[in-house]
Design an enzyme around this catalytic site. Structure first.
Site, PDB file in Angstrom:
ATOM      1  N   SER A   1       0.880  -1.165   0.000  1.00 22.83           N
ATOM      2  CA  SER A   1       0.000   0.000   0.000  1.00 22.83           C
ATOM      3  C   SER A   1       0.912   1.208   0.000  1.00 22.83           C
ATOM      4  O   SER A   1       2.076   1.113   0.417  1.00 22.83           O
ATOM      5  CB  SER A   1      -0.873   0.003   1.256  1.00 22.83           C
TER       6      SER A   1
ATOM      7  N   TYR B   1      -2.094  -0.800  10.503  1.00 27.32           N
ATOM      8  CA  TYR B   1      -2.211  -1.227   9.106  1.00 27.32           C
ATOM      9  C   TYR B   1      -0.944  -0.865   8.336  1.00 27.32           C
ATOM     10  O   TYR B   1      -0.377  -1.701   7.620  1.00 27.32           O
ATOM     11  CB  TYR B   1      -3.430  -0.580   8.448  1.00 27.32           C
TER      12      TYR B   1
END
Length: 285
Positions: free
Chosen positions: A141, A155
Site C-alpha cells: 500500500s 495497518y
C-alpha cells in the site's frame, strides 16, 4: 508459438480474489486466456465474482494457515502442472490508534497482512526455484511507504513489514531467475474502505480527535471517491508480468507517486539538517 501464446501459458495464483483488485485481475486474466487459481475464505465468493471457467480454479483457503496454503498450492500444481505468477493480494485495513487497539486486533491484522503472504512465499518458492522462473507480486500500500496517517499506524506497519521482507526476497530470488515486485497502490475505487471490509477499533478513545477525523475522512469521503480504476490496475499487473526486467518497487495509481515524493523530501531534509550531529559518532583515530 507466439510471444502472446507463451505469455498465456503462465499460471497465476491470486489470494484475496473475491473482490476488489483481486477479482478484477482474475476476470481480466481469464478473458485473455490465462490459467488462474484464486483463493478466498469462501469458494462461492470466487465463483460469484468470476463465474465458472475451464481455466479457473477457485479455492477456499485461510491465508493464515500454513497447512491450508500448502494444500492450495499443491492443488494448483495438480490441476495446471506449474505455477508462474503469484499475487499476494489478501489483506484488510485495521483502523485505530496504537493505544486503542487490543493485542488481538493487532495480531489478527499481522496474521493476514504479514504472515499470510509469507505462508504463500514459503510454499511456492520451492516450485519456482525448481522452474528457475516466476514472478512474485506482493501488494503493499502507499501506506507501506508513508505511515503518517493517524488511526492507520498498525495497518501501515503491516505493509512496512511486507515492504521490508520483499526487498530481501527480491535479492534472494534473483539468482533463480524469479522476479519480485512490491506494489504500493494508492487509492483505488474498490470496497477496501467499506464498513464491512475496514475494521474499526472495538474500544475507541474519545480523546483521539485527529484519529477519528482521519478515520471518518477515509470511510465517508475517500470511500467511493477514489481516483483510480481497479480494472486498469489489472491491466497494469499483466503488463508488468510481461516485462523482461520488472521493477522491485512500483508505485501504482494517481496520487501514489506524490505521497512517495513527499516522504522522500522529508527524509532528505532530515538527513541534511542533522548530518553533522548524526556523523559525530565516528571513532577518532
Amino acid at each position: 508459438m507466439t510471444t502472446q501464446e507463451k505469455q498465456n501459458d503462465k499460471v497465476w495464483f491470486i489470494t484475496g480474489a473475491s473482490k476488489g483488485l483481486g477479482a478484477e485481475l482474475v476476470q481480466r486474466l481469464l478473458a485473455e486466456g490465462y490459467r488462474v487459481a484464486a483463493t478466498s475464505r469462501k469458494k462461492e465468493a470466487l465463483t460469484d465474482a468470476a463465474g465458472n471457467h475451464e481455466n479457473f480454479l477457485p479455492l477456499a483457503m485461510d491465508v493464515t494457515s500454513h497447512a491450508d496454503v500448502k494444500a492450495a498450492i499443491e492443488r494448483v500444481l495438480e490441476r495446471f502442472g506449474r505455477l508462474d505468477v503469484i499475487v499476494n493480494n489478501a489483506g484488510y485495513s485495521q483502523i485505530g490508534t496504537l493505544e486503542e487497539l487490543s493485542d488481538e486486533e493487532v495480531r489478527k491484522n499481522f496474521d493476514v497482512n504479514v504472515f499470510g503472504p509469507l505462508h504463500v512465499i514459503r510454499n511456492a518458492a520451492p516450485y519456482l526455484r525448481q522452474q528457475r522462473s516466476g514472478h512474485i507480486f506482493n501488494i503493499a500500500s502507499i501506506g507501506g511507504f508513508v505511515g503518517n496517517f493517524p488511526a492507520f499506524g498498525i495497518y501501515c506497519s503491516t505493509k512496512f513489514a511486507m515492504a521490508g521482507y520483499t526487498e530481501a526476497l527480491a535479492e534472494e530470488m534473483r539468482p533463480f531467475g524469479i522476479h519480485t515486485t512490491l506494489v504500493y497502490p494508492g487509492y483505488f475505487r474498490t470496497n477496501f474502505l467499506a464498513k464491512d471490509s475496514a475494521m474499526v477499533p472495538a474500544n475507541p478513545i474519545a480523546e483521539y480527535v485527529n484519529a477519528r477525523e482521519v478515520e471518518a475522512q477515509h470511510l465517508n469521503e475517500i470511500n467511493s471517491n477514489q481516483p483510480n480504476d481497479p480494472k486498469k490496475a489489472a491491466e497494469v499487473f499483466i503488463e508488468l508480468s510481461k516485462q523482461a526486467a520488472p521493477p522491485v518497487h512500483f508505485f501504482m495509481g494517481v496520487g501514489a507517486s506524490q505521497f512517495a515524493k513527499a516522504k522522500i523530501a522529508v527524509i532528505e531534509q532530515a538527513l541534511a539538517e542533522n548530518l553533522e550531529l548524526a556523523e559525530s559518532t565516528a571513532i577518532s583515530e
